[in-house]
Design a protein around this motif. Sequence first.
Motif, PDB file in Angstrom:
ATOM      1  N   TYR A   1       0.831  -1.210   0.000  1.00  0.00           N
ATOM      2  CA  TYR A   1       0.000   0.000   0.000  1.00  0.00           C
ATOM      3  C   TYR A   1       0.863   1.256   0.000  1.00  0.00           C
ATOM      4  O   TYR A   1       0.549   2.238  -0.658  1.00  0.00           O
ATOM      5  CB  TYR A   1      -0.928  -0.014   1.211  1.00  0.00           C
ATOM      6  N   LEU A   2       1.961   1.216   0.738  1.00  0.00           N
ATOM      7  CA  LEU A   2       2.853   2.369   0.780  1.00  0.00           C
ATOM      8  C   LEU A   2       3.511   2.608  -0.574  1.00  0.00           C
ATOM      9  O   LEU A   2       3.815   3.747  -0.933  1.00  0.00           O
ATOM     10  CB  LEU A   2       3.932   2.148   1.849  1.00  0.00           C
ATOM     11  N   ALA A   3       3.706   1.533  -1.364  1.00  0.00           N
ATOM     12  CA  ALA A   3       4.372   1.665  -2.661  1.00  0.00           C
ATOM     13  C   ALA A   3       3.552   2.456  -3.663  1.00  0.00           C
ATOM     14  O   ALA A   3       4.082   2.860  -4.708  1.00  0.00           O
ATOM     15  CB  ALA A   3       4.674   0.283  -3.233  1.00  0.00           C
ATOM     16  N   HIS A   4       2.265   2.721  -3.360  1.00  0.00           N
ATOM     17  CA  HIS A   4       1.449   3.524  -4.270  1.00  0.00           C
ATOM     18  C   HIS A   4       1.971   4.959  -4.369  1.00  0.00           C
ATOM     19  O   HIS A   4       1.708   5.649  -5.362  1.00  0.00           O
ATOM     20  CB  HIS A   4      -0.015   3.537  -3.813  1.00  0.00           C
ATOM     21  N   THR A   5       2.672   5.404  -3.358  1.00  0.00           N
ATOM     22  CA  THR A   5       3.251   6.757  -3.388  1.00  0.00           C
ATOM     23  C   THR A   5       4.756   6.740  -3.240  1.00  0.00           C
ATOM     24  O   THR A   5       5.374   7.800  -3.138  1.00  0.00           O
ATOM     25  CB  THR A   5       2.652   7.613  -2.256  1.00  0.00           C
ATOM     26  N   ARG A   6       5.361   5.543  -3.243  1.00  0.00           N
ATOM     27  CA  ARG A   6       6.812   5.433  -3.088  1.00  0.00           C
ATOM     28  C   ARG A   6       7.380   4.538  -4.186  1.00  0.00           C
ATOM     29  O   ARG A   6       7.561   3.328  -4.011  1.00  0.00           O
ATOM     30  CB  ARG A   6       7.166   4.847  -1.712  1.00  0.00           C
ATOM     31  N   PRO A   7       7.621   5.092  -5.390  1.00  0.00           N
ATOM     32  CA  PRO A   7       8.159   4.270  -6.480  1.00  0.00           C
ATOM     33  C   PRO A   7       9.544   3.710  -6.178  1.00  0.00           C
ATOM     34  O   PRO A   7       9.960   2.748  -6.819  1.00  0.00           O
ATOM     35  CB  PRO A   7       8.193   5.235  -7.673  1.00  0.00           C
ATOM     36  N   ASP A   8      10.254   4.277  -5.221  1.00  0.00           N
ATOM     37  CA  ASP A   8      11.582   3.771  -4.891  1.00  0.00           C
ATOM     38  C   ASP A   8      11.524   2.399  -4.224  1.00  0.00           C
ATOM     39  O   ASP A   8      12.557   1.728  -4.088  1.00  0.00           O
ATOM     40  CB  ASP A   8      12.324   4.750  -3.992  1.00  0.00           C
ATOM     41  N   LEU A   9      10.324   1.967  -3.801  1.00  0.00           N
ATOM     42  CA  LEU A   9      10.189   0.655  -3.175  1.00  0.00           C
ATOM     43  C   LEU A   9       9.733  -0.425  -4.145  1.00  0.00           C
ATOM     44  O   LEU A   9       9.616  -1.599  -3.755  1.00  0.00           O
ATOM     45  CB  LEU A   9       9.176   0.733  -2.022  1.00  0.00           C
TER      46      LEU A   9
END
Length: 526
Positions: free
Chosen positions: A40-48
């Motif tokens: 879910y956090l990766a929706h705003t964190r492309p570095d992950l």
Amino acid sequence: MSGCQPVDTPIEEGLKLCVEPNQVSTDKRRYRRIVGRLMYLAHTRPDLAYALSVVSQYMHNPGEQHMNAIMRILRYLKNAPGKGILFTKNVDHHSIEVYTDVDWVGAVDDRRSTSGYFTFVGGNLVTWKSKKQNVITHSSAKTEFRGMALGLCEVNYGGPLRCSDNIFREPLHFHASVLQIMMVDRYWIAFFAVFVYLVRVFEASVGDADPLYRDCVEQCEKTGCVGERCFPHCKFPSDGAVVDGPWYLQEPLYLRWKQWDCQSDCRYYCMLDREKEREALGNGPVKYHGKWPFKRVYGIQEPASVALSALNLAMQFHGWLSFFILLNYKLPLKPNKKAYYEYTCLWHIYGLLSMNSWFWSAVFHSRDVDLTEKLDYSSAVALLGFSLILAILRSFNVRVEAARVMVSAPLLAFVTTHILYLNFYKFDYGWNMKVCVVMGVAQLLIWAIWAGVTRHPSRWKLWTVVVGGGLAMLLEIYDFPPYEGFVDAHALWHATTIPLTYIWWSFIKDDAEFQTANLLKKIQIQ
């Protein structure tokens, strides 16, 4: 994690994770819960994106090394908690840029490559993805092509040419001022553009290239659900909890014979949803993973082909049984209780091989797995090979045992070698098709020539089987989508063989009566 040491990268450079035989196990529930929340956090964190694509592959059997990789992601988040996506105002909103890269054969477990891309619209990052490729490629160039195709599909989605439907069937039309593709290796850009224009075919099936279908399957394999449908044999539902629950929450034992796994169910229901969307847009069905979209009935993969294979099996059994009754109870027997018909044993073997072939055909069309596929193809090759031997022996009226062995031995050796080659060396569809077509056409020609020169009273039945069998083979060449998701060209071929089987066994019985009558006349004359 409050006292952990922060790190600068979410994953170690060059890290290769795999499932080791003697790995130290870890808490699966905790592992899946952390990965699910990080997604879910990766929706705003492309570095992950890349790091999560790696650790999410081992949710079925995580080890200590996989948990350490997740801990490193958390340590990275502590070092950079404020990173995210920043959108800026840009008047040049028609400017689109795509960056792609691949990690060739980077997966230790299955040697598959990983594709990655991210796109900018008007200078703002809008989409990104890191995904393992579906097939193993032996060439780094082909891996680059697949990675660039994935990026091109993302860029063109929703535009004048819908990538999900036509990118592999029509040439690409992009205006230079609208679309600027910036790849890692600029040398392959020009080559790939020429490749798309000239070949225009990139995947084995159009459905496999559909990004909506791929996203659906990928999400289903992570969550165990497609829409509101969740599958008990998937190890985790949408909330990340394990489904290894009590027995009364699992699928009944009498239904587990279907052997559908998580990936098969994900592909099937994503295919159904995607076909409904395509039908609403006025588009016809396409193939997925080399096969048309069939509808299951009680877990049976191709119900029409299964039913027709069972009818062929029943017809073969009826013909063989009536042949057995004719020889042993209706026609005269020798003093040693054996039939006068000199091809009795050969036709009995033919009947058993035919029933065996149609049995495995029904099993294969019920559930297409590696084992059932090999059994179906092997039994079909065995039947074709023996039918060719039988055609030679009967048409040339070979009666001497030594001559029969001389004719049969080379063909039996070839058929046995071919079956061993398919099962234990390489399952080559193209080579197997050539072998089957040559043996099938050869015996049709032998029977046709013999029917033309012989004065057999039932030669018209033989002509009917030869001509009908040749026309039925055209259905294997003319392929079309299944009507209402059930009946395709292959199923129609199964249907045409049912009456031909009845006529064929009728000819065999007539031949037994004809040969027996001739032998009895010779005995009486002597």
